[in-house]
Design a protein around this motif. Structure first.
Motif, PDB file in Angstrom:
ATOM      1  N   VAL A  90       0.855  -1.188   0.000  1.00  0.00           N
ATOM      2  CA  VAL A  90       0.000   0.000   0.000  1.00  0.00           C
ATOM      3  C   VAL A  90       0.887   1.234   0.000  1.00  0.00           C
ATOM      4  O   VAL A  90       1.674   1.444   0.926  1.00  0.00           O
ATOM      5  CB  VAL A  90      -0.940   0.007   1.223  1.00  0.00           C
ATOM      6  CG1 VAL A  90      -1.790   1.276   1.232  1.00  0.00           C
ATOM      7  CG2 VAL A  90      -1.829  -1.236   1.221  1.00  0.00           C
ATOM      8  N   GLU A  91       0.757   2.045  -1.028  1.00  0.00           N
ATOM      9  CA  GLU A  91       1.610   3.229  -1.166  1.00  0.00           C
ATOM     10  C   GLU A  91       1.243   4.316  -0.164  1.00  0.00           C
ATOM     11  O   GLU A  91       2.106   4.927   0.466  1.00  0.00           O
ATOM     12  CB  GLU A  91       1.501   3.777  -2.592  1.00  0.00           C
ATOM     13  CG  GLU A  91       2.515   4.855  -2.918  1.00  0.00           C
ATOM     14  CD  GLU A  91       3.948   4.348  -2.934  1.00  0.00           C
ATOM     15  OE1 GLU A  91       4.808   5.059  -2.377  1.00  0.00           O
ATOM     16  OE2 GLU A  91       4.200   3.248  -3.473  1.00  0.00           O
ATOM     17  N   ASP A  92      -0.061   4.577  -0.018  1.00  0.00           N
ATOM     18  CA  ASP A  92      -0.525   5.670   0.842  1.00  0.00           C
ATOM     19  C   ASP A  92      -1.148   5.101   2.114  1.00  0.00           C
ATOM     20  O   ASP A  92      -2.261   4.555   2.080  1.00  0.00           O
ATOM     21  CB  ASP A  92      -1.540   6.531   0.086  1.00  0.00           C
ATOM     22  CG  ASP A  92      -1.984   7.749   0.885  1.00  0.00           C
ATOM     23  OD1 ASP A  92      -1.438   7.979   1.991  1.00  0.00           O
ATOM     24  OD2 ASP A  92      -2.889   8.463   0.416  1.00  0.00           O
ATOM     25  N   LEU A  93      -0.450   5.236   3.230  1.00  0.00           N
ATOM     26  CA  LEU A  93      -0.938   4.698   4.493  1.00  0.00           C
ATOM     27  C   LEU A  93      -1.813   5.686   5.259  1.00  0.00           C
ATOM     28  O   LEU A  93      -2.401   5.333   6.283  1.00  0.00           O
ATOM     29  CB  LEU A  93       0.244   4.292   5.378  1.00  0.00           C
ATOM     30  CG  LEU A  93       1.200   3.243   4.799  1.00  0.00           C
ATOM     31  CD1 LEU A  93       2.338   2.969   5.778  1.00  0.00           C
ATOM     32  CD2 LEU A  93       0.473   1.954   4.451  1.00  0.00           C
ATOM     33  N   PRO A 116      -4.856   7.104   4.901  1.00  0.00           N
ATOM     34  CA  PRO A 116      -6.261   6.811   5.253  1.00  0.00           C
ATOM     35  C   PRO A 116      -6.387   5.858   6.442  1.00  0.00           C
ATOM     36  O   PRO A 116      -7.210   6.068   7.332  1.00  0.00           O
ATOM     37  CB  PRO A 116      -6.828   6.200   3.970  1.00  0.00           C
ATOM     38  CG  PRO A 116      -5.995   6.805   2.876  1.00  0.00           C
ATOM     39  CD  PRO A 116      -4.604   6.888   3.460  1.00  0.00           C
ATOM     40  N   GLY A 117      -5.554   4.822   6.478  1.00  0.00           N
ATOM     41  CA  GLY A 117      -5.579   3.888   7.602  1.00  0.00           C
ATOM     42  C   GLY A 117      -5.118   4.525   8.890  1.00  0.00           C
ATOM     43  O   GLY A 117      -5.644   4.231   9.975  1.00  0.00           O
ATOM     44  N   ILE A 118      -4.126   5.419   8.783  1.00  0.00           N
ATOM     45  CA  ILE A 118      -3.656   6.140   9.963  1.00  0.00           C
ATOM     46  C   ILE A 118      -4.793   6.981  10.544  1.00  0.00           C
ATOM     47  O   ILE A 118      -5.057   6.953  11.748  1.00  0.00           O
ATOM     48  CB  ILE A 118      -2.452   7.031   9.609  1.00  0.00           C
ATOM     49  CG1 ILE A 118      -1.242   6.178   9.242  1.00  0.00           C
ATOM     50  CG2 ILE A 118      -2.110   7.972  10.771  1.00  0.00           C
ATOM     51  CD1 ILE A 118      -0.085   6.960   8.642  1.00  0.00           C
ATOM     52  N   ARG A 119      -5.453   7.745   9.672  1.00  0.00           N
ATOM     53  CA  ARG A 119      -6.532   8.618  10.142  1.00  0.00           C
ATOM     54  C   ARG A 119      -7.686   7.821  10.733  1.00  0.00           C
ATOM     55  O   ARG A 119      -8.314   8.246  11.702  1.00  0.00           O
ATOM     56  CB  ARG A 119      -7.041   9.494   8.985  1.00  0.00           C
ATOM     57  CG  ARG A 119      -6.082  10.614   8.603  1.00  0.00           C
ATOM     58  CD  ARG A 119      -6.750  11.611   7.674  1.00  0.00           C
ATOM     59  NE  ARG A 119      -7.054  11.029   6.389  1.00  0.00           N
ATOM     60  CZ  ARG A 119      -6.261  11.102   5.315  1.00  0.00           C
ATOM     61  NH1 ARG A 119      -5.108  11.754   5.397  1.00  0.00           N
ATOM     62  NH2 ARG A 119      -6.614  10.537   4.186  1.00  0.00           N
ATOM     63  N   ASP A 120      -7.956   6.647  10.171  1.00  0.00           N
ATOM     64  CA  ASP A 120      -9.050   5.812  10.671  1.00  0.00           C
ATOM     65  C   ASP A 120      -8.744   5.225  12.044  1.00  0.00           C
ATOM     66  O   ASP A 120      -9.623   5.154  12.903  1.00  0.00           O
ATOM     67  CB  ASP A 120      -9.326   4.656   9.697  1.00  0.00           C
ATOM     68  CG  ASP A 120     -10.096   5.088   8.463  1.00  0.00           C
ATOM     69  OD1 ASP A 120     -10.601   6.230   8.443  1.00  0.00           O
ATOM     70  OD2 ASP A 120     -10.178   4.290   7.515  1.00  0.00           O
ATOM     71  N   CYS A 121      -7.506   4.760  12.235  1.00  0.00           N
ATOM     72  CA  CYS A 121      -7.189   3.926  13.400  1.00  0.00           C
ATOM     73  C   CYS A 121      -6.427   4.626  14.524  1.00  0.00           C
ATOM     74  O   CYS A 121      -6.678   4.365  15.704  1.00  0.00           O
ATOM     75  CB  CYS A 121      -6.374   2.712  12.947  1.00  0.00           C
ATOM     76  SG  CYS A 121      -7.238   1.636  11.787  1.00  0.00           S
ATOM     77  N   LEU A 156       1.101   3.716  12.757  1.00  0.00           N
ATOM     78  CA  LEU A 156       0.086   3.936  13.785  1.00  0.00           C
ATOM     79  C   LEU A 156       0.628   4.588  15.048  1.00  0.00           C
ATOM     80  O   LEU A 156      -0.110   5.282  15.754  1.00  0.00           O
ATOM     81  CB  LEU A 156      -0.592   2.603  14.135  1.00  0.00           C
ATOM     82  CG  LEU A 156      -1.412   1.989  12.992  1.00  0.00           C
ATOM     83  CD1 LEU A 156      -1.978   0.640  13.415  1.00  0.00           C
ATOM     84  CD2 LEU A 156      -2.534   2.923  12.551  1.00  0.00           C
ATOM     85  N   ILE A 157       1.900   4.382  15.363  1.00  0.00           N
ATOM     86  CA  ILE A 157       2.411   4.983  16.603  1.00  0.00           C
ATOM     87  C   ILE A 157       3.224   6.248  16.373  1.00  0.00           C
ATOM     88  O   ILE A 157       3.364   7.062  17.278  1.00  0.00           O
ATOM     89  CB  ILE A 157       3.217   3.977  17.457  1.00  0.00           C
ATOM     90  CG1 ILE A 157       4.524   3.559  16.784  1.00  0.00           C
ATOM     91  CG2 ILE A 157       2.369   2.774  17.822  1.00  0.00           C
ATOM     92  CD1 ILE A 157       5.454   2.750  17.682  1.00  0.00           C
ATOM     93  N   HIS A 158       3.775   6.430  15.159  1.00  0.00           N
ATOM     94  CA  HIS A 158       4.589   7.622  14.886  1.00  0.00           C
ATOM     95  C   HIS A 158       3.753   8.678  14.174  1.00  0.00           C
ATOM     96  O   HIS A 158       4.071   9.106  13.063  1.00  0.00           O
ATOM     97  CB  HIS A 158       5.822   7.262  14.064  1.00  0.00           C
ATOM     98  CG  HIS A 158       6.757   6.334  14.759  1.00  0.00           C
ATOM     99  ND1 HIS A 158       7.219   6.562  16.045  1.00  0.00           N
ATOM    100  CD2 HIS A 158       7.297   5.159  14.374  1.00  0.00           C
ATOM    101  CE1 HIS A 158       8.022   5.571  16.392  1.00  0.00           C
ATOM    102  NE2 HIS A 158       8.080   4.714  15.397  1.00  0.00           N
ATOM    103  N   THR A 159       2.680   9.060  14.794  1.00  0.00           N
ATOM    104  CA  THR A 159       1.829  10.123  14.283  1.00  0.00           C
ATOM    105  C   THR A 159       1.294  10.896  15.476  1.00  0.00           C
ATOM    106  O   THR A 159       0.985  10.301  16.518  1.00  0.00           O
ATOM    107  CB  THR A 159       0.661   9.576  13.430  1.00  0.00           C
ATOM    108  OG1 THR A 159      -0.240  10.647  13.142  1.00  0.00           O
ATOM    109  CG2 THR A 159      -0.113   8.480  14.164  1.00  0.00           C
TER     110      THR A 159
END
Length: 200
Positions: free
Chosen positions: A46-49, A51-56, A99-102
């Motif tokens: 998956v090139e663009d992560l 959307p998943g970051i924003r969701d989770c 998920l943790i580095h945001t």
């Protein structure tokens, strides 16, 4: 969609005796953990992560922070803090990092405990029962070595190949009988300016 959480776990460890000597102030270390389905599982590369970051990430940050606050008795009690992720073997380390580095994850915790220093971390990949290690440091002072700690635990059935373990860690207190000094003492002995360590 929000993170699909299979289970949450809370690990609380109290050290009363260290080196055969009773601790004047017992050390409490807390780990709040969530086992989630990898949101990028089965999608190939998956090139663009984002959307998943924003969701989770926001929901996980909020959930785990609340668990730490309840177990510790409040953000003012937390002295050391850190975070970690273990990605199951079908995922990428980048998935845990995402998920943790945001700030959408870490700022819940940082703000809740009034921290100034960055969140120390580990992000690894492994099978179920892999060692989860959460490095901690003082939430205000990265040079305070008494709070260089590591929470070590594991989850017998996680992460499954398509799961990620996400965790926050906290300490109430530092190492019992700590006696190696702080980083600033070393800088002085080496002739460095404490306020500008790069200068000689």
């Amino acid at each position: 969609m929000p993170a699909e959480i299979r289970k949450t776990l809370l690990h609380v460890e109290n050290t009363l005796i260290e080196g055969g000597k009773a601790a004047e102030t017992p050390l409490t270390m807390i780990a709040a953990m969530a086992v989630i389905r990898n949101p990028w599982a089965g999608q190939g590369f998956v090139e663009d992560l984002k959307p998943g970051i924003r969701d989770c990430a926001p929901g996980l940050g909020s959930l785990l922070t609340d668990m730490i606050l309840e177990a510790s008795g409040g953000g003012d009690k937390v002295e050391g803090y850190g975070k970690a992720a273990i990605v199951g073997v079908n995922g990428e380390v980048e998935h845990g990092s995402a998920l943790i580095h945001t700030l959408q994850f870490g700022n819940f915790y940082r703000n809740a405990v009034g921290a100034k220093s960055y969140l120390s971390f580990t992000n690894t990949r492994g099978p179920a029962n892999a060692s989860l290690q959460i490095p901690l440091m003082d939430k205000h002072d990265g040079g305070r070595r008494s709070h260089y700690l590591t929470i070590q635990t594991q989850i017998a059935d996680a992460p499954a190949p398509d799961e990620i373990v996400i965790a926050l860690g906290a300490s109430i207190g530092g190492r019992p009988h700590h006696r190696i000094g702080d980083r600033y003492q070393d800088l002085k002995e080496l002739g460095h300016d404490v306020d500008n360590p790069a200068a000689v």
